[in-house]
Motif scaffolding. Structure first.
Motif, PDB file in Angstrom:
ATOM      1  N   SER A 154      58.432  60.040  55.996  1.00 43.23           N
ATOM      2  CA  SER A 154      57.216  60.353  55.251  1.00 43.23           C
ATOM      3  C   SER A 154      57.393  59.921  53.803  1.00 43.23           C
ATOM      4  O   SER A 154      58.369  60.291  53.157  1.00 43.23           O
ATOM      5  CB  SER A 154      56.952  61.861  55.314  1.00 43.23           C
ATOM      6  OG  SER A 154      55.849  62.200  54.515  1.00 43.23           O
ATOM      7  N   MET A 155      56.465  59.119  53.290  1.00 40.29           N
ATOM      8  CA  MET A 155      56.553  58.594  51.931  1.00 40.29           C
ATOM      9  C   MET A 155      55.697  59.442  50.985  1.00 40.29           C
ATOM     10  O   MET A 155      54.543  59.724  51.274  1.00 40.29           O
ATOM     11  CB  MET A 155      56.083  57.139  51.892  1.00 40.29           C
ATOM     12  CG  MET A 155      56.912  56.210  52.761  1.00 40.29           C
ATOM     13  SD  MET A 155      58.642  56.181  52.284  1.00 40.29           S
ATOM     14  CE  MET A 155      59.275  54.897  53.369  1.00 40.29           C
ATOM     15  N   ASP A 156      56.278  59.828  49.847  1.00 30.35           N
ATOM     16  CA  ASP A 156      55.573  60.641  48.873  1.00 30.35           C
ATOM     17  C   ASP A 156      54.561  59.792  48.120  1.00 30.35           C
ATOM     18  O   ASP A 156      54.916  58.764  47.534  1.00 30.35           O
ATOM     19  CB  ASP A 156      56.576  61.241  47.880  1.00 30.35           C
ATOM     20  CG  ASP A 156      55.980  62.384  47.079  1.00 30.35           C
ATOM     21  OD1 ASP A 156      54.824  62.246  46.646  1.00 30.35           O
ATOM     22  OD2 ASP A 156      56.671  63.395  46.884  1.00 30.35           O
ATOM     23  N   PRO A 157      53.269  60.171  48.113  1.00 31.92           N
ATOM     24  CA  PRO A 157      52.257  59.352  47.418  1.00 31.92           C
ATOM     25  C   PRO A 157      52.478  59.302  45.903  1.00 31.92           C
ATOM     26  O   PRO A 157      51.978  58.404  45.232  1.00 31.92           O
ATOM     27  CB  PRO A 157      50.939  60.058  47.760  1.00 31.92           C
ATOM     28  CG  PRO A 157      51.325  61.458  48.145  1.00 31.92           C
ATOM     29  CD  PRO A 157      52.670  61.356  48.769  1.00 31.92           C
ATOM     30  N   ALA A 158      53.219  60.257  45.358  1.00 37.69           N
ATOM     31  CA  ALA A 158      53.474  60.276  43.909  1.00 37.69           C
ATOM     32  C   ALA A 158      54.664  59.408  43.518  1.00 37.69           C
ATOM     33  O   ALA A 158      55.034  59.376  42.344  1.00 37.69           O
ATOM     34  CB  ALA A 158      53.709  61.708  43.451  1.00 37.69           C
ATOM     35  N   TRP A 159      55.248  58.682  44.483  1.00 39.43           N
ATOM     36  CA  TRP A 159      56.474  57.941  44.202  1.00 39.43           C
ATOM     37  C   TRP A 159      56.356  56.931  43.054  1.00 39.43           C
ATOM     38  O   TRP A 159      57.315  56.770  42.276  1.00 39.43           O
ATOM     39  CB  TRP A 159      56.985  57.257  45.461  1.00 39.43           C
ATOM     40  CG  TRP A 159      58.269  56.514  45.204  1.00 39.43           C
ATOM     41  CD1 TRP A 159      58.478  55.178  45.219  1.00 39.43           C
ATOM     42  CD2 TRP A 159      59.525  57.100  44.856  1.00 39.43           C
ATOM     43  NE1 TRP A 159      59.772  54.876  44.910  1.00 39.43           N
ATOM     44  CE2 TRP A 159      60.440  56.051  44.676  1.00 39.43           C
ATOM     45  CE3 TRP A 159      59.959  58.414  44.667  1.00 39.43           C
ATOM     46  CZ2 TRP A 159      61.770  56.259  44.332  1.00 39.43           C
ATOM     47  CZ3 TRP A 159      61.287  58.620  44.315  1.00 39.43           C
ATOM     48  CH2 TRP A 159      62.178  57.564  44.154  1.00 39.43           C
ATOM     49  N   PRO A 160      55.236  56.215  42.878  1.00 37.80           N
ATOM     50  CA  PRO A 160      55.160  55.266  41.752  1.00 37.80           C
ATOM     51  C   PRO A 160      55.484  55.894  40.397  1.00 37.80           C
ATOM     52  O   PRO A 160      56.039  55.217  39.530  1.00 37.80           O
ATOM     53  CB  PRO A 160      53.697  54.790  41.804  1.00 37.80           C
ATOM     54  CG  PRO A 160      53.314  54.929  43.238  1.00 37.80           C
ATOM     55  CD  PRO A 160      54.030  56.153  43.723  1.00 37.80           C
ATOM     56  N   HIS A 161      55.155  57.191  40.225  1.00 36.62           N
ATOM     57  CA  HIS A 161      55.517  57.876  38.977  1.00 36.62           C
ATOM     58  C   HIS A 161      56.894  58.528  39.084  1.00 36.62           C
ATOM     59  O   HIS A 161      57.680  58.468  38.132  1.00 36.62           O
ATOM     60  CB  HIS A 161      54.469  58.925  38.625  1.00 36.62           C
ATOM     61  CG  HIS A 161      53.247  58.350  37.997  1.00 36.62           C
ATOM     62  ND1 HIS A 161      52.421  59.071  37.161  1.00 36.62           N
ATOM     63  CD2 HIS A 161      52.702  57.113  38.060  1.00 36.62           C
ATOM     64  CE1 HIS A 161      51.426  58.290  36.764  1.00 36.62           C
ATOM     65  NE2 HIS A 161      51.570  57.120  37.310  1.00 36.62           N
ATOM     66  N   LEU A 162      57.174  59.123  40.230  1.00 35.82           N
ATOM     67  CA  LEU A 162      58.470  59.791  40.401  1.00 35.82           C
ATOM     68  C   LEU A 162      59.631  58.812  40.219  1.00 35.82           C
ATOM     69  O   LEU A 162      60.658  59.156  39.628  1.00 35.82           O
ATOM     70  CB  LEU A 162      58.549  60.426  41.793  1.00 35.82           C
ATOM     71  CG  LEU A 162      57.648  61.632  42.065  1.00 35.82           C
ATOM     72  CD1 LEU A 162      57.789  62.077  43.514  1.00 35.82           C
ATOM     73  CD2 LEU A 162      57.984  62.776  41.130  1.00 35.82           C
ATOM     74  N   GLN A 163      59.447  57.595  40.707  1.00 36.74           N
ATOM     75  CA  GLN A 163      60.513  56.599  40.591  1.00 36.74           C
ATOM     76  C   GLN A 163      60.881  56.347  39.125  1.00 36.74           C
ATOM     77  O   GLN A 163      62.059  56.254  38.773  1.00 36.74           O
ATOM     78  CB  GLN A 163      60.082  55.289  41.250  1.00 36.74           C
ATOM     79  CG  GLN A 163      61.148  54.203  41.170  1.00 36.74           C
ATOM     80  CD  GLN A 163      60.694  52.905  41.802  1.00 36.74           C
ATOM     81  OE1 GLN A 163      59.531  52.742  42.146  1.00 36.74           O
ATOM     82  NE2 GLN A 163      61.616  51.969  41.952  1.00 36.74           N
TER      83      GLN A 163
END
Length: 478
Positions: A154-163
């Motif tokens: 499952s991929m977190d939709p907030a990943w672009p910022h979390l990364q």
């Protein structure tokens, strides 16, 4: 005297020095504005304060860059809802661009970070990263390794910022401008525990970043090392003996692999206990394919560090050896080969009897991959030499399995490998080999006789039962 004592007491800091106080908040009207923004716009909720981009670092003099940096950190403390991609798109873009600027600022810093800066960095990171993981751990009833690999994470939709937040934290920890003695007040035990909790995330990208950051934290903050090892230990205990559910066991073992590699010799008793109480029992859970490669590496590292641990490790493997799971048996045999590769003759002799009783059972397996993998042990020169040196004990244990395989195993590859192994023993010690053949034939004859006796006893019992079941004659008249 009283005057001297009062002079030694810490004075109450003046307002002009608030920026350098331990745990103090920056005194800046702009930062206060950012804090107000954070408080009123958490999770993308409507706010009276506009969320607007701040000036770039190149647009302000050097004397104001630290203040601007703190304001930008405050701006990034706002957390948006990423489950709806159409929501707050402008604000999300501003935050992303600001985060990238912060990463560049930390990377290019050429002076020690002030304590207030460290405090604000950790605060911003905590606000963004420390959250409740909504995705459940992977179902650990999966037994096959290929099933685990094929399972869609499952991929977190907030990943672009979390990364970017993770990248900022990583650069901050790695930066030579970060004073570990000061930073440890904010990257403390509580912070580390919450980082470890995040390793249960189902998003592999997040676990990869966490693994890297935690490894760097372990390297930089020596004072935290015992606590980190103990915390990982507790995660393993909970996983092994309670839940058997955790997404980050593999990443934790990768961190430990590097840590074990750096252990000084002789090994501390604490480290040996960790091997016995945590690492070896990790062979018990059904979901071991998820992390077996990393576990095997850690186990082997211990044996390479201290060859006397080989007996402990091998007996531990035998304790948790699978009974009905063939794919797990193949994994254990692979790990066993790596351990034996680092085992010396003295330790080998201590455990060879129970070890080769188990190998004999594997050789007799009807599952061709198990039998084949056990026979592959003889392809390793070091293991073959150990076996040859102790052939008088080992061959009598495994000879019946070799003989039956060569006669009647259904798989041609297994039969061919068995003949090769028999030839190795035959060439190394023809007399012992002939003795084993004679003993095997004698045992076969005794088994045939025992079987015949059992059949005779059953026939006698059947005859007795048949007589008792005959109809009785008429009762005699009086």
């Amino acid at each position: 005297m009283i005057t001297k004592i009062f002079n030694r007491l810490p004075k109450k800091p003046s307002r002009s020095n608030d920026n350098s106080d331990v745990g103090g908040t920056p005194v800046s009207s702009h930062n206060a504005s950012s804090s107000s923004t954070m408080n009123t716009r958490q999770n993308g909720s409507p706010s009276a304060v506009p969320y607007e981009a701040l000036p770039g670092f190149k647009d302000v003099p050097n004397s104001e860059k630290q203040s601007l940096f703190i304001r930008k950190l405050g701006l990034c403390c706002v957390v948006f809802d990423f489950t709806d991609p159409t929501k707050n798109t402008k604000e999300k873009d501003i935050k992303r661009q600001t985060l990238l600027e912060l990463v560049d600022y930390i990377t290019s810093a050429n002076g020690k970070f002030a304590e207030v800066v460290m405090q604000e960095i950790v605060r911003m990171v905590s606000v963004n990263l420390f959250r409740n993981l909504t995705t459940p751990p992977r179902e650990n009833k999966v037994l096959e390794a290929f099933d685990v690999e094929d399972e869609e994470p499952s991929m977190d939709p907030a990943w672009p910022h979390l990364q970017i937040v993770y990248e900022l934290l990583l650069r901050f920890v790695m930066s030579p401008e970060t004073d570990a003695k000061l930073a440890k007040r904010y990257i403390d035990h509580s912070f580390i525990l919450r980082m470890l909790d995040l390793l249960d995330s189902e998003d592999p990208r997040e676990r990869e970043y966490l693994k890297t950051v935690l490894h760097r934290v372990y390297g930089k903050f020596m004072v935290h090392r015992p606590f980190i090892r103990k915390a990982i230990n507790n995660i393993f205990f909970r996983f092994i003996f309670e839940t058997e559910k955790h997404n980050g066991i593999g990443e934790l073992l990768e961190i430990l692999g590097s840590i074990i590699n750096g252990f000084a010799l002789p090994l501390k008793e604490e480290h040996k206990l960790f091997l016995v109480r945590a690492l070896i029992p990790l062979h018990k859970p059904k979901c071991i394919p998820m992390y077996h490669q990393q576990l095997s590496y850690c186990i082997t590292q211990f044996v390479e560090k201290d060859c006397k641990l080989a007996d402990t490790v091998i007996r531990g493997l035998l304790k948790y050896w699978p009974v009905t799971n063939s794919s797990k048996e193949v994994m254990f045999l692979g790990e066993l080969e790596e351990v034996l590769e680092a085992t010396q003759a003295a330790e080998f002799q201590r455990c060879m009897v129970p070890l080769f009783r188990q190998i004999a059972r594997c050789l007799s397996s009807s599952h061709f991959q198990v039998a084949e993998r056990a026979l592959f042990l003889w392809n390793n020169d070091h293991i073959e030499n150990l076996i040859k040196q102790n052939r008088k004990v080992i061959l009598p244990i495994i000879f019946p399995a070799l003989e039956r395989n060569s006669r009647s195993h259904w798989n041609q590859a297994v039969r061919s490998l068995t003949l090769n192994v028999r030839k190795i023993f035959s060439d190394a010690d023809p007399e012992l080999f002939e003795e084993c053949i004679a003993k095997f034939r004698e045992d076969e004859d005794q088994e045939v006789e025992a079987k015949a006796r059992r059949e005779d006893i059953w026939k006698q019992l059947e005859q007795v039962a048949a007589k008792k079941s005959l109809p009785m004659g008429p009762a005699p008249s009086k």
